[in-house]
Design a protein around this motif. Structure first.
Motif, PDB file in Angstrom:
ATOM      1  N   GLN A 215     -11.425  10.866  -2.598  1.00  0.00           N
ATOM      2  CA  GLN A 215     -11.093  10.288  -3.848  1.00  0.00           C
ATOM      3  C   GLN A 215      -9.547   9.521  -3.931  1.00  0.00           C
ATOM      4  OE1 GLN A 215     -12.555  10.407  -6.468  1.00  0.00           O
ATOM      5  NE2 GLN A 215     -14.245  11.078  -5.125  1.00  0.00           N
TER       6      GLN A 215
ATOM      7  N   ASP B 285      -6.660   6.023   0.643  1.00  0.00           N
ATOM      8  CA  ASP B 285      -6.162   6.159   2.414  1.00  0.00           C
ATOM      9  C   ASP B 285      -3.893   7.134   1.910  1.00  0.00           C
ATOM     10  OD1 ASP B 285      -7.327   4.455   4.293  1.00  0.00           O
ATOM     11  OD2 ASP B 285      -6.822   2.859   2.522  1.00  0.00           O
TER      12      ASP B 285
ATOM     13  N   VAL C 181      -0.515   6.946   2.598  1.00  0.00           N
ATOM     14  CA  VAL C 181       1.359   6.329   2.909  1.00  0.00           C
ATOM     15  C   VAL C 181       2.216   6.697   3.276  1.00  0.00           C
ATOM     16  CG1 VAL C 181      -0.117   4.106   2.581  1.00  0.00           C
ATOM     17  CG2 VAL C 181       1.162   5.192   1.007  1.00  0.00           C
ATOM     18  N   PHE C 182       2.020   8.156   2.822  1.00  0.00           N
ATOM     19  CA  PHE C 182       3.507   8.716   2.014  1.00  0.00           C
ATOM     20  C   PHE C 182       3.723  10.215   1.813  1.00  0.00           C
ATOM     21  CE2 PHE C 182       7.212  10.356  -0.604  1.00  0.00           C
ATOM     22  CZ  PHE C 182       8.216  10.523   0.609  1.00  0.00           C
TER      23      PHE C 182
ATOM     24  N   GLU D  15       5.957  14.119   0.532  1.00  0.00           N
ATOM     25  CA  GLU D  15       7.185  14.107   1.327  1.00  0.00           C
ATOM     26  C   GLU D  15       6.769  15.755   0.675  1.00  0.00           C
ATOM     27  OE1 GLU D  15       9.827  12.636  -1.428  1.00  0.00           O
ATOM     28  OE2 GLU D  15      10.012  14.944  -2.754  1.00  0.00           O
TER      29      GLU D  15
ATOM     30  N   VAL E 251       4.379  16.018  -3.064  1.00  0.00           N
ATOM     31  CA  VAL E 251       3.529  15.093  -3.277  1.00  0.00           C
ATOM     32  C   VAL E 251       2.987  14.161  -2.191  1.00  0.00           C
ATOM     33  CG1 VAL E 251       4.487  12.973  -4.264  1.00  0.00           C
ATOM     34  CG2 VAL E 251       6.032  14.254  -4.732  1.00  0.00           C
TER      35      VAL E 251
ATOM     36  N   GLU F 104       1.602  10.530  -1.409  1.00  0.00           N
ATOM     37  CA  GLU F 104       0.896   8.473  -2.267  1.00  0.00           C
ATOM     38  C   GLU F 104      -0.123   8.037  -1.518  1.00  0.00           C
ATOM     39  OE1 GLU F 104       3.586   6.744  -4.240  1.00  0.00           O
ATOM     40  OE2 GLU F 104       5.250   7.872  -4.277  1.00  0.00           O
ATOM     41  N   SER F 105      -1.096   7.363  -1.929  1.00  0.00           N
ATOM     42  CA  SER F 105      -1.966   6.543  -1.053  1.00  0.00           C
ATOM     43  C   SER F 105      -1.676   5.508  -1.645  1.00  0.00           C
ATOM     44  CB  SER F 105      -3.047   7.166  -1.593  1.00  0.00           C
ATOM     45  OG  SER F 105      -3.580   6.971  -3.068  1.00  0.00           O
ATOM     46  N   VAL F 106      -2.754   4.516  -1.460  1.00  0.00           N
ATOM     47  CA  VAL F 106      -2.560   2.960  -1.072  1.00  0.00           C
ATOM     48  C   VAL F 106      -2.541   2.914  -3.111  1.00  0.00           C
ATOM     49  CG1 VAL F 106      -2.892   2.438   0.610  1.00  0.00           C
ATOM     50  CG2 VAL F 106      -4.664   2.651  -0.477  1.00  0.00           C
ATOM     51  N   LYS F 107      -3.296   3.445  -3.938  1.00  0.00           N
ATOM     52  CA  LYS F 107      -3.354   3.337  -4.979  1.00  0.00           C
ATOM     53  C   LYS F 107      -1.845   4.982  -5.919  1.00  0.00           C
ATOM     54  CE  LYS F 107      -8.426   4.732  -4.031  1.00  0.00           C
ATOM     55  NZ  LYS F 107      -9.668   5.251  -3.696  1.00  0.00           N
ATOM     56  N   ALA F 108      -1.734   5.486  -5.096  1.00  0.00           N
ATOM     57  CA  ALA F 108      -1.257   5.974  -6.669  1.00  0.00           C
ATOM     58  C   ALA F 108      -0.895   7.407  -6.077  1.00  0.00           C
ATOM     59  CB  ALA F 108      -1.644   6.490  -7.798  1.00  0.00           C
ATOM     60  N   ALA F 109       0.084   7.993  -7.115  1.00  0.00           N
ATOM     61  CA  ALA F 109       0.778   9.160  -6.565  1.00  0.00           C
ATOM     62  C   ALA F 109       0.487  10.182  -7.309  1.00  0.00           C
ATOM     63  CB  ALA F 109       2.631   8.704  -7.010  1.00  0.00           C
TER      64      ALA F 109
ATOM     65  N   ALA G 245       4.006  14.348   7.848  1.00  0.00           N
ATOM     66  CA  ALA G 245       5.055  13.682   6.795  1.00  0.00           C
ATOM     67  C   ALA G 245       5.025  12.605   7.893  1.00  0.00           C
ATOM     68  CB  ALA G 245       6.803  14.509   6.509  1.00  0.00           C
TER      69      ALA G 245
ATOM     70  N   PRO H 188       1.204   9.940   7.395  1.00  0.00           N
ATOM     71  CA  PRO H 188       0.136  10.337   6.495  1.00  0.00           C
ATOM     72  C   PRO H 188      -0.949  10.169   6.302  1.00  0.00           C
ATOM     73  CG  PRO H 188       2.683   9.678   5.886  1.00  0.00           C
ATOM     74  CD  PRO H 188       2.225   8.801   7.398  1.00  0.00           C
TER      75      PRO H 188
ATOM     76  N   LYS I 115     -16.563   1.240  -4.164  1.00  0.00           N
ATOM     77  CA  LYS I 115     -16.225   2.194  -5.677  1.00  0.00           C
ATOM     78  C   LYS I 115     -15.541   0.969  -6.730  1.00  0.00           C
ATOM     79  CE  LYS I 115     -12.991   5.337  -6.884  1.00  0.00           C
ATOM     80  NZ  LYS I 115     -11.784   5.987  -6.884  1.00  0.00           N
TER      81      LYS I 115
ATOM     82  N   VAL J  97      -8.767   0.550   1.734  1.00  0.00           N
ATOM     83  CA  VAL J  97      -8.136  -0.010   1.324  1.00  0.00           C
ATOM     84  C   VAL J  97      -7.620  -1.311   2.958  1.00  0.00           C
ATOM     85  CG1 VAL J  97      -5.740  -0.802  -0.110  1.00  0.00           C
ATOM     86  CG2 VAL J  97      -7.647   0.840  -1.251  1.00  0.00           C
ATOM     87  N   LEU J  98      -6.556   0.370   3.312  1.00  0.00           N
ATOM     88  CA  LEU J  98      -5.249   0.028   4.337  1.00  0.00           C
ATOM     89  C   LEU J  98      -6.607  -0.991   5.503  1.00  0.00           C
ATOM     90  CD1 LEU J  98      -3.791   2.915   5.962  1.00  0.00           C
ATOM     91  CD2 LEU J  98      -3.798   1.123   4.823  1.00  0.00           C
TER      92      LEU J  98
ATOM     93  N   ARG K 139      10.647   5.881   3.305  1.00  0.00           N
ATOM     94  CA  ARG K 139       8.690   5.573   3.486  1.00  0.00           C
ATOM     95  C   ARG K 139       8.160   6.455   1.976  1.00  0.00           C
ATOM     96  NH1 ARG K 139       6.104   6.270   8.477  1.00  0.00           N
ATOM     97  NH2 ARG K 139       4.098   6.688   7.124  1.00  0.00           N
ATOM     98  N   ALA K 140       8.423   6.285   0.529  1.00  0.00           N
ATOM     99  CA  ALA K 140       7.935   6.121  -0.536  1.00  0.00           C
ATOM    100  C   ALA K 140       8.592   5.587  -1.166  1.00  0.00           C
ATOM    101  CB  ALA K 140       8.956   7.109  -0.833  1.00  0.00           C
ATOM    102  N   PRO K 141       6.686   4.825  -1.206  1.00  0.00           N
ATOM    103  CA  PRO K 141       6.520   3.901  -2.484  1.00  0.00           C
ATOM    104  C   PRO K 141       6.935   3.818  -3.464  1.00  0.00           C
ATOM    105  CG  PRO K 141       4.576   4.666  -1.353  1.00  0.00           C
ATOM    106  CD  PRO K 141       5.056   5.603  -1.356  1.00  0.00           C
TER     107      PRO K 141
ATOM    108  N   ARG L 107       6.443   1.966  -7.451  1.00  0.00           N
ATOM    109  CA  ARG L 107       5.371   1.493  -8.271  1.00  0.00           C
ATOM    110  C   ARG L 107       6.280   0.837  -9.249  1.00  0.00           C
ATOM    111  NH1 ARG L 107       1.593   2.837  -4.956  1.00  0.00           N
ATOM    112  NH2 ARG L 107       1.162   4.832  -3.951  1.00  0.00           N
TER     113      ARG L 107
ATOM    114  N   PHE M 178       2.277   0.801  -0.553  1.00  0.00           N
ATOM    115  CA  PHE M 178       2.700   0.127   0.613  1.00  0.00           C
ATOM    116  C   PHE M 178       2.116  -1.228   1.068  1.00  0.00           C
ATOM    117  CE2 PHE M 178       1.152   1.628   5.209  1.00  0.00           C
ATOM    118  CZ  PHE M 178       1.921   2.362   5.366  1.00  0.00           C
TER     119      PHE M 178
ATOM    120  N   ARG N  17      10.382  10.208  -9.213  1.00  0.00           N
ATOM    121  CA  ARG N  17      10.670  11.360  -9.533  1.00  0.00           C
ATOM    122  C   ARG N  17      12.032  12.105  -9.468  1.00  0.00           C
ATOM    123  NH1 ARG N  17       6.210  10.261  -5.697  1.00  0.00           N
ATOM    124  NH2 ARG N  17       7.759  10.047  -3.958  1.00  0.00           N
TER     125      ARG N  17
END
Lengths: 124, 376
Positions: A33, A36, A38-39, A41, A57, A59-64, A83, A86, B19, B36-37, B300-302, B304, B327, B356
């Motif tokens: 769900q 991918d 990507v981060f 923490e 925390v 983070e995917s390509v979509k959201a945190a 870490a 990811p 999807k 996506v990647l 590394r933290a996006p 947004r 990313f 955050r």
């Protein structure tokens, strides 16, 4: 293995000193769900947390999104491999991509959570 | 997903395992099983097929029969030189508001006896009303909901399209041409929204699924969803309307002054004459108080959309904010764009983003983040 409504898995094991440890990760369903990852923490170690605290925390390509502590206890180890890489969360969510280990007084504390059949019912 | 519209490719998206998510009033594929990647990286390495049929396609046909009349009329709505746009060429444009904000960004093509306009899905009804209100005297305005729009992007796009529709390879970046796939007429432009060489192809909706399947039959081509479309355009430094530019940002603040040709600037042949000209021309002369810039987060933290930016690691008021961020798969690192005061916009400047509750450093960087590969 036990499962929470927040799509975490919990596995009991013994620490090197014989203490009771709960390993926490997220389910394959959750990883799918999220998409991918990507981060990641991770929390500090040797810190007491309460059930419901935001400890990781992701983070995917979509959201945190957050991973909550499923139970009260002490964070005794974190998986720095997730870490550093990811994508491991998508590749092996139930194995190598565990997030943290908590020391608990009584391993039966996870008995309150769902077993695999109950969890599969939840996500079906 | 009641009340959502579907494009002609809806059944194909489902068959490909997409999807589907609501987007601008449509049910659209956000990703396919590859994710996506992989979709992003495949587009940069080979060719990606995107369904962008939700976007608005409009024909402006001059009532007089003289294209210059339609071009002159459209120039009253955009700060862009349309009169000098040659037949067979396309140009980026912006609908501006009387206060100098941006109503939408769009592509305008000169197709000989008419102008062909492509606008954003979320704005297409407002744009059509805007054009009807201001251009109906000079132009017959025809929306084309019965046409689909596909994008084929990436280094393999040229070879793939040429085998199906000869003539594609001879086009240059921002050329437009009518090509044929068998008996089907394709309105093709060599452009896109990924930073890659590629094409956008308008065709009758009834032929869209068969044409998409013909493209996908080539092993070089994979279907790509909105998720990778967003990360590709972000790496290319391209604006997403409603995020990076909107009614509160002027074209100059949005770092889009390149889109305003000399003829429409102060002392140009047709200086001004578009909505918001006083503010936009003044900002061109004096530089605006803030600018859209690229940001490279240090960790590394996006960072947004909506993240607040600060001058220092603690204290002080926010000095700007991020409008797009995530990313960058090709860069293997997070990237963002946003607005900062003009004094802090030099590449290399360090600012701090509050993620955050923590202030994390980021460096102002030139865009595009990923070099573009347009065939100029």
């Amino acid at each position: 293995m036990k499962y929470t409504e927040d799509h975490e898995w919990l596995r009991a094991e013994k620490g090197e000193d014989g203490s009771d440890i709960i390993v926490v990760g997220i389910t394959e369903h959750a990883a799918t769900q999220l998409g991918d990852v990507v981060f990641v923490e991770l929390p500090d170690i040797d810190v007491m947390v309460a059930s419901g605290d935001e400890v990781v925390v992701i983070e995917s390509v979509k959201a945190a999104s957050d991973i909550l502590a499923p139970i009260d206890g002490e964070i005794v180890e974190v998986n720095t491999k997730v870490a550093d890489n990811p994508g491991l969360v998508n590749e092996d969510p139930l194995g190598d991509a565990w997030f943290f280990k908590m020391k608990v007084d009584d391993p039966a504390v996870i008995d309150q959570f769902m077993d695999e059949d109950e969890y599969n019912d939840l996500i079906s | 997903m009641a009340d959502l519209k579907r494009t002609a490719l809806y059944d194909l998206h489902l068959a490909l395992g997409a999807k589907m998510v609501p987007f601008a009033g449509y049910e659209m594929p956000v990703q396919y099983p590859a994710g996506v990647l992989k979709e992003h990286l495949h587009t940069r390495a080979s060719a990606g097929l995107f369904d962008v049929s939700h976007m608005g396609q409009v024909i402006l046909r001059p009532r007089s029969g003289r294209l210059s009349d339609a071009a002159a009329a459209l120039e009253t709505l955009v700060p862009v030189d349309i009169l000098a746009l040659p037949e067979g060429r396309q140009r980026y444009a912006l609908f501006t508001a009387p206060d100098g904000g941006i109503l939408d960004d769009l592509m305008v093509a000169n197709r000989g006896d008419h102008l062909f306009v492509v606008v954003n899905a979320a704005c297409k009804e407002a744009d059509a009303a805007h054009m009807r209100a201001h251009l109906a005297g000079a132009c017959e305005i025809t929306e084309l909901p019965e046409r689909a729009l596909l994008a084929l992007q990436g280094p393999a796009a040229e070879g793939v399209l040429e085998t199906l529709a000869p003539g594609a390879a001879a086009m240059r970046f921002m050329d437009v041409a009518t090509l044929h796939w068998g008996a089907v007429e394709l309105w093709v432009s060599r452009s896109g929204y990924t930073g890659e060489d590629g094409f956008e192809i308008s065709l009758p909706a009834d032929n869209a699924t068969a044409f998409a399947r013909a493209l996908l039959a080539n092993a070089a081509v994979q279907p790509i969803g909105l998720g990778a479309r967003d990360s590709l355009r972000l790496e290319a430094g391209l604006c997403l309307y409603g995020h990076d530019i909107d009614t509160t940002t002027s074209p100059i603040e949005g770092n889009l002054s390149w889109a305003i040709q000399k003829s429409r600037r102060a002392n140009g042949l047709r200086a001004g004459g578009f909505p918001g000209a006083p503010r936009i021309l003044a900002e061109l002369a004096q530089s605006p108080s803030r600018l859209r810039i690229g940001l490279l987060p240090e960790g590394r933290a996006p960072m947004r959309d909506g993240t607040q930016l600060f001058a220092g690691p603690e204290g002080g008021e926010a000095i700007g904010h991020i409008t797009s961020g995530g990313f960058g798969p090709s860069l293997g690192a997070p990237i963002s764009m946003g607005y900062l005061p003009a004094s802090l916009c030099a590449a290399g400047t360090t600012v701090y983003a509050e993620v955050r509750g923590k202030r994390l450093p980021a460096t102002v960087a030139a865009m595009p983040f990923q070099p573009t590969t347009y065939k100029r």
